[in-house]
Write an enzyme that holds these catalytic residues in place. Structure first.
Site, short mmCIF file in Angstrom:
data_model
loop_
_atom_site.label_atom_id
_atom_site.label_comp_id
_atom_site.label_asym_id
_atom_site.label_seq_id
_atom_site.Cartn_x
_atom_site.Cartn_y
_atom_site.Cartn_z
N HIS A 139 0.84 -1.21 0.00
CA HIS A 139 0.00 0.00 0.00
C HIS A 139 0.87 1.26 0.00
CE1 HIS A 139 -2.23 3.23 2.27
NE2 HIS A 139 -2.93 3.09 1.17
N VAL A 150 5.89 2.44 1.66
CA VAL A 150 4.98 1.40 1.19
C VAL A 150 4.71 0.47 2.37
CG1 VAL A 150 4.51 -0.43 -0.49
CG2 VAL A 150 6.02 1.47 -1.12
N GLU A 151 3.43 0.32 2.72
CA GLU A 151 3.07 -0.62 3.79
C GLU A 151 2.95 -2.02 3.18
OE1 GLU A 151 0.31 1.35 6.94
OE2 GLU A 151 -0.29 2.18 5.02
N VAL A 152 3.83 -2.91 3.61
CA VAL A 152 3.80 -4.29 3.10
C VAL A 152 3.00 -5.12 4.10
CG1 VAL A 152 5.25 -6.30 2.61
CG2 VAL A 152 6.00 -4.02 1.88
N GLU A 180 3.92 -4.84 8.07
CA GLU A 180 2.94 -4.83 9.17
C GLU A 180 2.39 -6.25 9.32
OE1 GLU A 180 0.26 -1.64 8.11
OE2 GLU A 180 1.94 -0.25 7.93
#
Ligand SMILES: NC(=O)c1ccc[n+]([C@@H]2O[C@H](COP(=O)([O-])OP(=O)(O)OC[C@H]3O[C@@H](n4cnc5c(N)ncnc54)[C@H](O)[C@@H]3O)[C@@H](O)[C@H]2O)c1
Length: 316
Positions: A139, A150-152, A180
């Site tokens: 994200h 970037v949220e993985v 996360e």
């Protein structure tokens, strides 16, 4: 890097997909784009022209950018040779379920399958699929060619190897991935944003402050601090030599007693806030506001980069 990423497929070329396309191409990847929108060619050309100066400002070589971007006839053609797929279609679980089933059928078996989903977790659209181990959320913040985070977020069935590969991939394209470990709705970034927005709307509804003054409060204090240190390091430093422990016992306790507001969901109250925001910013056209935002964000990124480089030189 766990594996080479040479060809990326971008599925869905709206706001987010076009920004990813430019970023991936600027990092030398071949990008295959698929989107049924009738103006795909014009929209892609315009986006590459608009984003090239942003990418150049980040030190990337934008010569030959357009030559690395190809428009595919459909999803199957786009993913045929992909090492990685970044999905950016509509935020609907039904759409993502169908699309990821197709990606698993049609992308090469080694391809990493990533979704830009803002709130729908990977488990919701991959739980029933065979080979869901390589599906996960990556994200970004808008626009991903400028915003580093970037949220993985792995789903229940995502493998550790896929998580590592996603971290490697986003690092290779100059982003800052953070993994996360639970699929919280909204993930972390949007939950934080939502907590602040909720209080901002409440304060405007209460007549405490206007939307433009509230924006000034943030851009002239928290915004500047938070681009240098996050809330925890900020508090650790705010506590002086006693650090976070002192802050927590001292100012932290009175902060905990603040009763934060719940904005009214009454349609008329919501409408009043919308009108106040529109009135505050109506005098300047959208493109000018967006350009000013991008210029300032690039300046912040460049300044931070400069500090990091100086620090690195000092330490080495
Ligand atoms: N806009 C943001 O601020 C933001 C930030 C982070 C993540 N996201 C997420 O990124 C995703 C895309 O959001 P967006 O804002 O770019 O949306 P958007 O509406 O701008 O773009 C979506 C695109 O998907 C295309 N599309 C529809 N059906 C398709 C299909 N079958 N195959 C390929 N493309 C198809 C549409 O034509 C459209 O161009 C969403 O999941 C969203 O939650 C958005």
């Amino acid at each position: 890097m766990t594996r080479p990423f040479r060809t990326a497929a971008v599925i869905g070329a709206g706001t987010i997909g076009l920004s990813w396309t430019a970023l991936f191409a600027a990092h030398g990847l071949t990008v295959q784009v698929s989107d049924p929108r009738p103006d795909l060619e014009d929209a892609t050309d315009e986006a590459l022209a608009e984003f090239a100066p942003h990418l150049a400002a980040q030190g990337l070589d934008t010569d030959g950018l357009a030559g690395r971007v190809h428009l595919a006839a459909d999803v199957a053609e786009a993913v045929r040779d992909a090492d990685v797929v970044q999905e950016n279609g509509p935020e609907r679980v039904g759409f993502k379920k169908e699309l990821f089933a197709q990606l698993i059928r049609e992308a090469p078996g080694h391809a990493l399958l990533l979704s830009s989903s803002s709130a729908i977790p990977a488990t919701a659209f991959s739980a029933g699929l065979e080979d869901a181990g390589r599906v996960l959320v990556g994200h970004p913040f808008n626009p991903p060619h400028l915003m580093p985070l970037v949220e993985v977020v792995p789903g229940e069935r995502t493998t550790e190897e896929a998580v590592h590969a996603a971290v490697d991939f986003y690092t290779a394209v100059g982003r800052t991935p953070v993994v996360e470990r639970q699929e919280m709705p909204g993930f972390v970034g949007n939950r934080l944003q939502s907590a602040l927005s909720r209080e901002a709307v409440y304060l405007v509804q209460q007549g405490v402050i206007s939307p433009e003054d509230l924006d000034t409060v943030v851009t002239h204090s928290l915004g500047i601090r938070w681009s240098a240190v996050g809330p925890f390091l900020g508090s650790h430093l705010g506590g002086g030599p006693g650090g976070y422990r002192h802050m927590s016992a001292h100012i932290g306790q009175s902060m905990q007693q603040l009763d934060l507001g719940q904005p009214s969901q009454d349609p008329q109250d919501r409408e009043r806030v919308i009108e106040a925001v529109e009135k505050a910013y109506a005098a300047t056209p959208y493109t000018e506001l967006a350009e000013a935002r991008d210029r300032k964000q690039l300046a912040v990124l460049a300044a931070l980069d400069d500090v990091r480089r100086t620090q690195h030189d000092k330490e080495n």
